[in-house]
Write a protein that holds these residues in place. Structure first.
Motif, PDB file in Angstrom:
ATOM      1  N   ILE A  16       0.844  -1.202   0.000  1.00 21.70           N
ATOM      2  CA  ILE A  16       0.000   0.000   0.000  1.00 21.70           C
ATOM      3  C   ILE A  16       0.875   1.246   0.000  1.00 21.70           C
ATOM      4  N   LEU A  17       1.899   1.258   0.852  1.00 20.73           N
ATOM      5  CA  LEU A  17       2.806   2.406   0.906  1.00 20.73           C
ATOM      6  C   LEU A  17       3.511   2.602  -0.429  1.00 20.73           C
ATOM      7  N   ALA A  18       3.962   1.506  -1.048  1.00 24.06           N
ATOM      8  CA  ALA A  18       4.629   1.603  -2.349  1.00 24.06           C
ATOM      9  C   ALA A  18       3.692   2.211  -3.394  1.00 24.06           C
ATOM     10  N   GLN A  19       2.437   1.800  -3.392  1.00 22.12           N
ATOM     11  CA  GLN A  19       1.467   2.348  -4.351  1.00 22.12           C
ATOM     12  C   GLN A  19       1.242   3.840  -4.110  1.00 22.12           C
ATOM     13  N   VAL A  20       1.153   4.231  -2.849  1.00 21.19           N
ATOM     14  CA  VAL A  20       0.945   5.649  -2.533  1.00 21.19           C
ATOM     15  C   VAL A  20       2.167   6.466  -2.975  1.00 21.19           C
ATOM     16  N   ILE A  21       3.349   5.951  -2.721  1.00 15.29           N
ATOM     17  CA  ILE A  21       4.570   6.659  -3.136  1.00 15.29           C
ATOM     18  C   ILE A  21       4.592   6.818  -4.650  1.00 15.29           C
ATOM     19  N   ARG A  22       4.258   5.752  -5.371  1.00 15.24           N
ATOM     20  CA  ARG A  22       4.252   5.813  -6.843  1.00 15.24           C
ATOM     21  C   ARG A  22       3.232   6.823  -7.366  1.00 15.24           C
ATOM     22  N   ARG A  23       2.133   7.012  -6.639  1.00 16.92           N
ATOM     23  CA  ARG A  23       1.141   8.013  -7.038  1.00 16.92           C
ATOM     24  C   ARG A  23       1.709   9.429  -6.923  1.00 16.92           C
ATOM     25  N   CYS A  24       2.580   9.603  -5.935  1.00 15.26           N
ATOM     26  CA  CYS A  24       3.146  10.926  -5.669  1.00 15.26           C
ATOM     27  C   CYS A  24       4.323  11.242  -6.583  1.00 15.26           C
ATOM     28  N   GLU A  25       5.079  10.226  -6.918  1.00 19.36           N
ATOM     29  CA  GLU A  25       6.329  10.467  -7.624  1.00 19.36           C
ATOM     30  C   GLU A  25       6.777   9.206  -8.348  1.00 19.36           C
ATOM     31  N   SER A  26       7.406   9.392  -9.507  1.00 21.82           N
ATOM     32  CA  SER A  26       7.944   8.260 -10.240  1.00 21.82           C
ATOM     33  C   SER A  26       9.279   7.867  -9.612  1.00 21.82           C
ATOM     34  N   CYS A  27       9.333   6.665  -9.042  1.00 23.46           N
ATOM     35  CA  CYS A  27      10.581   6.238  -8.417  1.00 23.46           C
ATOM     36  C   CYS A  27      10.619   4.720  -8.287  1.00 23.46           C
ATOM     37  N   GLU A  28      11.820   4.232  -8.068  1.00 22.38           N
ATOM     38  CA  GLU A  28      12.016   2.809  -7.823  1.00 22.38           C
ATOM     39  C   GLU A  28      11.792   2.555  -6.337  1.00 22.38           C
ATOM     40  N   ILE A  29      11.053   1.508  -6.028  1.00 26.76           N
ATOM     41  CA  ILE A  29      10.759   1.167  -4.644  1.00 26.76           C
ATOM     42  C   ILE A  29      11.484  -0.132  -4.305  1.00 26.76           C
ATOM     43  N   VAL A  30      12.198  -0.123  -3.198  1.00 28.85           N
ATOM     44  CA  VAL A  30      12.850  -1.318  -2.684  1.00 28.85           C
ATOM     45  C   VAL A  30      12.194  -1.620  -1.343  1.00 28.85           C
ATOM     46  N   LYS A  31      11.751  -2.873  -1.160  1.00 28.38           N
ATOM     47  CA  LYS A  31      11.086  -3.247   0.086  1.00 28.38           C
ATOM     48  C   LYS A  31      11.895  -4.320   0.803  1.00 28.38           C
ATOM     49  N   VAL A  32      12.080  -4.132   2.098  1.00 31.10           N
ATOM     50  CA  VAL A  32      12.667  -5.173   2.946  1.00 31.10           C
ATOM     51  C   VAL A  32      11.748  -5.346   4.147  1.00 31.10           C
ATOM     52  N   ASN A  33      11.781  -6.560   4.726  1.00 28.55           N
ATOM     53  CA  ASN A  33      10.828  -6.824   5.800  1.00 28.55           C
ATOM     54  C   ASN A  33      11.485  -7.130   7.146  1.00 28.55           C
ATOM     55  N   ASN A  34      12.802  -6.852   7.255  1.00 31.29           N
ATOM     56  CA  ASN A  34      13.449  -7.039   8.554  1.00 31.29           C
ATOM     57  C   ASN A  34      14.660  -6.121   8.682  1.00 31.29           C
ATOM     58  N   ILE A  35      15.116  -5.966   9.899  1.00 28.30           N
ATOM     59  CA  ILE A  35      16.209  -5.037  10.186  1.00 28.30           C
ATOM     60  C   ILE A  35      17.518  -5.484   9.544  1.00 28.30           C
ATOM     61  N   ASN A  36      17.816  -6.790   9.603  1.00 28.55           N
ATOM     62  CA  ASN A  36      19.077  -7.271   9.029  1.00 28.55           C
ATOM     63  C   ASN A  36      19.168  -6.985   7.537  1.00 28.55           C
ATOM     64  N   SER A  37      18.082  -7.217   6.813  1.00 27.38           N
ATOM     65  CA  SER A  37      18.073  -6.920   5.378  1.00 27.38           C
ATOM     66  C   SER A  37      18.264  -5.433   5.125  1.00 27.38           C
ATOM     67  N   ALA A  38      17.625  -4.616   5.945  1.00 30.10           N
ATOM     68  CA  ALA A  38      17.759  -3.161   5.791  1.00 30.10           C
ATOM     69  C   ALA A  38      19.197  -2.731   6.040  1.00 30.10           C
ATOM     70  N   GLN A  39      19.827  -3.253   7.096  1.00 29.08           N
ATOM     71  CA  GLN A  39      21.207  -2.871   7.394  1.00 29.08           C
ATOM     72  C   GLN A  39      22.149  -3.323   6.290  1.00 29.08           C
ATOM     73  N   ARG A  40      21.966  -4.534   5.773  1.00 28.75           N
ATOM     74  CA  ARG A  40      22.823  -5.007   4.671  1.00 28.75           C
ATOM     75  C   ARG A  40      22.688  -4.088   3.469  1.00 28.75           C
ATOM     76  N   LEU A  41      21.484  -3.689   3.167  1.00 28.92           N
ATOM     77  CA  LEU A  41      21.254  -2.801   2.031  1.00 28.92           C
ATOM     78  C   LEU A  41      21.899  -1.433   2.267  1.00 28.92           C
ATOM     79  N   LEU A  42      21.784  -0.919   3.488  1.00 27.86           N
ATOM     80  CA  LEU A  42      22.348   0.389   3.808  1.00 27.86           C
ATOM     81  C   LEU A  42      23.876   0.368   3.816  1.00 27.86           C
ATOM     82  N   ILE A  43      24.466  -0.764   4.175  1.00 24.27           N
ATOM     83  CA  ILE A  43      25.918  -0.885   4.187  1.00 24.27           C
ATOM     84  C   ILE A  43      26.475  -0.891   2.765  1.00 24.27           C
ATOM     85  N   SER A  44      25.697  -1.406   1.838  1.00 25.71           N
ATOM     86  CA  SER A  44      26.137  -1.492   0.448  1.00 25.71           C
ATOM     87  C   SER A  44      26.304  -0.091  -0.140  1.00 25.71           C
ATOM     88  N   ALA A  45      27.545   0.334  -0.271  1.00 23.59           N
ATOM     89  CA  ALA A  45      27.837   1.685  -0.777  1.00 23.59           C
ATOM     90  C   ALA A  45      27.373   1.867  -2.215  1.00 23.59           C
TER      91      ALA A  45
END
Length: 131
Positions: A16-45
Protein backbone atom coordinates in the motif's frame (compact mmCIF):
# COMPACT_ATOMS: atom_id res chain seq x y z
CA UNK A 1 15.24 7.81 -11.09
CA UNK A 2 14.83 8.13 -7.33
CA UNK A 3 15.11 5.07 -5.10
CA UNK A 4 13.02 4.79 -1.96
CA UNK A 5 13.47 2.08 0.66
CA UNK A 6 10.47 0.75 2.58
CA UNK A 7 11.28 -1.14 5.77
CA UNK A 8 8.01 -2.82 6.75
CA UNK A 9 7.31 -6.40 7.90
CA UNK A 10 3.64 -6.35 6.89
CA UNK A 11 3.59 -7.16 3.17
CA UNK A 12 0.18 -5.58 2.61
CA UNK A 13 1.23 -2.34 4.35
CA UNK A 14 4.47 -2.28 2.35
CA UNK A 15 2.57 -2.67 -0.92
CA UNK A 16 0.00 0.00 0.00
CA UNK A 17 2.81 2.41 0.91
CA UNK A 18 4.63 1.60 -2.35
CA UNK A 19 1.47 2.35 -4.35
CA UNK A 20 0.95 5.65 -2.53
CA UNK A 21 4.57 6.66 -3.14
CA UNK A 22 4.25 5.81 -6.84
CA UNK A 23 1.14 8.01 -7.04
CA UNK A 24 3.15 10.93 -5.67
CA UNK A 25 6.33 10.47 -7.62
CA UNK A 26 7.94 8.26 -10.24
CA UNK A 27 10.58 6.24 -8.42
CA UNK A 28 12.02 2.81 -7.82
CA UNK A 29 10.76 1.17 -4.64
CA UNK A 30 12.85 -1.32 -2.68
CA UNK A 31 11.09 -3.25 0.09
CA UNK A 32 12.67 -5.17 2.95
CA UNK A 33 10.83 -6.82 5.80
CA UNK A 34 13.45 -7.04 8.55
CA UNK A 35 16.21 -5.04 10.19
CA UNK A 36 19.08 -7.27 9.03
CA UNK A 37 18.07 -6.92 5.38
CA UNK A 38 17.76 -3.16 5.79
CA UNK A 39 21.21 -2.87 7.39
CA UNK A 40 22.82 -5.01 4.67
CA UNK A 41 21.25 -2.80 2.03
CA UNK A 42 22.35 0.39 3.81
CA UNK A 43 25.92 -0.88 4.19
CA UNK A 44 26.14 -1.49 0.45
CA UNK A 45 27.84 1.68 -0.78
CA UNK A 46 26.84 0.88 -4.34
CA UNK A 47 23.16 1.26 -3.50
CA UNK A 48 22.14 4.91 -3.49
CA UNK A 49 18.85 5.75 -1.80
CA UNK A 50 16.89 8.98 -1.83
CA UNK A 51 14.89 8.21 1.30
CA UNK A 52 13.63 5.62 3.73
CA UNK A 53 10.15 4.92 5.08
CA UNK A 54 10.74 2.99 8.31
CA UNK A 55 8.10 1.12 10.29
CA UNK A 56 8.76 1.64 13.99
CA UNK A 57 7.62 -1.87 14.95
CA UNK A 58 9.28 -4.07 12.36
CA UNK A 59 9.83 -7.44 13.99
CA UNK A 60 9.06 -6.55 17.61
CA UNK A 61 7.84 -3.43 19.42
CA UNK A 62 10.02 -0.35 18.84
CA UNK A 63 12.88 -2.24 17.14
CA UNK A 64 12.74 0.34 14.36
CA UNK A 65 14.29 2.75 16.88
CA UNK A 66 17.53 0.76 16.75
CA UNK A 67 17.57 0.91 12.96
CA UNK A 68 16.87 4.65 13.08
CA UNK A 69 19.82 5.06 15.48
CA UNK A 70 21.98 3.08 13.04
CA UNK A 71 20.89 5.27 10.12
CA UNK A 72 21.55 8.48 12.05
CA UNK A 73 24.98 7.25 13.13
CA UNK A 74 26.18 5.86 9.79
CA UNK A 75 24.14 7.85 7.25
CA UNK A 76 23.23 11.08 9.05
CA UNK A 77 22.11 12.85 5.86
CA UNK A 78 19.75 10.04 4.78
CA UNK A 79 16.15 11.33 4.68
CA UNK A 80 14.05 9.05 6.87
CA UNK A 81 10.36 9.01 7.72
CA UNK A 82 9.16 6.89 10.62
CA UNK A 83 5.77 5.26 10.14
CA UNK A 84 3.90 3.93 13.14
CA UNK A 85 0.62 3.51 14.91
CA UNK A 86 2.38 4.50 18.15
CA UNK A 87 1.17 7.83 19.46
CA UNK A 88 2.17 7.54 23.13
CA UNK A 89 4.05 10.65 24.24
CA UNK A 90 7.09 8.69 25.47
CA UNK A 91 7.48 6.82 22.18
CA UNK A 92 7.04 9.99 20.15
CA UNK A 93 9.68 11.68 22.33
CA UNK A 94 12.16 8.82 21.77
CA UNK A 95 11.67 8.92 18.02
CA UNK A 96 11.83 12.71 17.70
CA UNK A 97 15.04 12.77 19.78
CA UNK A 98 16.65 10.92 16.86
CA UNK A 99 15.51 13.67 14.49
CA UNK A 100 13.86 11.81 11.60
CA UNK A 101 12.78 13.97 8.69
CA UNK A 102 9.15 13.02 9.25
CA UNK A 103 6.90 11.07 11.63
CA UNK A 104 3.76 9.59 10.12
CA UNK A 105 1.04 8.02 12.22
CA UNK A 106 -0.98 5.26 10.55
CA UNK A 107 -3.22 5.24 8.68
CA UNK A 108 -1.08 6.80 6.00
CA UNK A 109 -2.48 9.06 3.33
CA UNK A 110 -1.28 10.41 0.02
CA UNK A 111 -0.89 13.85 1.62
CA UNK A 112 1.32 12.50 4.44
CA UNK A 113 3.51 10.58 2.01
CA UNK A 114 3.78 13.59 -0.31
CA UNK A 115 4.85 15.73 2.66
CA UNK A 116 7.57 13.21 3.50
CA UNK A 117 8.80 13.04 -0.10
CA UNK A 118 8.97 16.85 -0.18
CA UNK A 119 11.00 16.84 3.04
CA UNK A 120 13.31 14.22 1.48
CA UNK A 121 13.94 16.51 -1.51
CA UNK A 122 14.72 19.48 0.73
CA UNK A 123 17.11 17.37 2.83
CA UNK A 124 18.91 16.01 -0.25
CA UNK A 125 19.25 19.51 -1.71
CA UNK A 126 20.63 20.87 1.59
CA UNK A 127 23.12 18.00 1.81
CA UNK A 128 24.24 18.59 -1.78
CA UNK A 129 24.79 22.30 -1.12
CA UNK A 130 26.83 21.50 1.98
CA UNK A 131 29.26 19.35 -0.03
Amino acid sequence: MKKILIVEDNKLMAEILAQVIRRCESCEIVKVNNINSAQRLLISASYQLDGIFLDLNIEKPLDGLELLKYIKQHLPEMPTAVITSESQAEVVKQVLALNPHDYLIKPISTQKVQRSLSKFEVAKASAAQAE
